[in-house]
Scaffold this motif. Sequence first.
Motif, PDB file in Angstrom:
ATOM      1  N   SER A   8      60.818  22.969  40.757  1.00  0.00           N
ATOM      2  CA  SER A   8      61.785  22.293  39.915  1.00  0.00           C
ATOM      3  C   SER A   8      62.855  23.241  39.473  1.00  0.00           C
ATOM      4  O   SER A   8      63.970  22.852  39.188  1.00  0.00           O
ATOM      5  N   THR A  35      64.655  13.174  46.839  1.00  0.00           N
ATOM      6  CA  THR A  35      63.236  13.492  46.772  1.00  0.00           C
ATOM      7  C   THR A  35      62.956  14.768  47.557  1.00  0.00           C
ATOM      8  O   THR A  35      63.707  15.112  48.478  1.00  0.00           O
ATOM      9  N   TYR A  61      58.903  15.727  44.114  1.00  0.00           N
ATOM     10  CA  TYR A  61      60.037  15.644  43.193  1.00  0.00           C
ATOM     11  C   TYR A  61      60.788  14.368  43.495  1.00  0.00           C
ATOM     12  O   TYR A  61      60.994  13.997  44.658  1.00  0.00           O
ATOM     13  N   ASN A  65      64.177  13.194  37.178  1.00  0.00           N
ATOM     14  CA  ASN A  65      63.457  14.351  36.664  1.00  0.00           C
ATOM     15  C   ASN A  65      61.951  14.111  36.635  1.00  0.00           C
ATOM     16  O   ASN A  65      61.303  14.277  35.612  1.00  0.00           O
ATOM     17  N   GLN A  67      58.387  15.305  38.478  1.00  0.00           N
ATOM     18  CA  GLN A  67      57.799  16.326  39.326  1.00  0.00           C
ATOM     19  C   GLN A  67      56.294  16.306  39.153  1.00  0.00           C
ATOM     20  O   GLN A  67      55.794  16.118  38.045  1.00  0.00           O
TER      21      GLN A  67
END
Length: 210
Positions: A8, A35, A61, A65, A67
Motif C-alpha cells: 500500500s 486493483t 488492493y 483504499n 487492502q
Amino acid sequence: MKKIFILSALLICTGLSAQRADIRKAAERYKNANTVITNVTQTRHNTAIAQDMTARGHFYYKKPNCQSMVFQDAKEMLLAVDNTFVMVKDGKQRTARAKGKGNNPFEVLQSVFRNLLSADDDASLSELADVQLTKQGDICTVTIIPTVTDPKVKRRMMFTSCVAAIDLKTAELRSLRINEQGGNYTQYDFSNYLFNAEVSDSVFDVSAVQ
C-alpha cells in the motif's frame, strides 16, 4: 503488526532527495491501477521456537483504499480499510484505528509514504516515526521506527519497527518485515504482480478466514 504490509505504501504514496525521487518515479506505475493482486509468502520468526513458520497467501488492493493479505490455510488475515486496521491471528481478531498516536501501524506507514511522495524533498517524512532511506543497486530500503513516548501506548504497539524493500527497476515492493518485541518478527515477500484483475469484496471480509 501492519503487520503488513505494505505494498500500500507504493499505492497511496512514494529519499533524501535522490531516493525520494526514485520512489516517486516507481509509484507512477500504480496511479492508474484499480486493483492489484500479488502472491505473498509470510515468514514468522519466534526466538523461542527453533523453526520459522511459513504460510502462503495473497495480497489484494482495490481502489479507493481497501487492502488485505489473506492466508487461507493458516486462517490469518490482515485488513486495512481507510483508517482502520484489523488483524486475525490464532483465531483472535485485533482492531486498531488511527488516532494520531502512532499505535496503528497503517497510520504510521501511510504517513511515511505519503510524505515520501511529496514533491517537497525537504519535508519531514513523518511526525510519527524516524525514517531512514538507503539504496543498494536497484533496491531502496525504507526503515521506519515509530516515535512513541507514552509508555502505555508503547506497550500496546503492534510493532517496534518495519523495513520495506522496494525494487526501483521493476517498481515493486519486494518485502516488508515487521519487527516485534523480543527479537520476533514477521516478514512478507511479494511476487507475481497482477494489475486490474477482478477482485471480490469477500477478500476484505474477516469472516472469510474465521
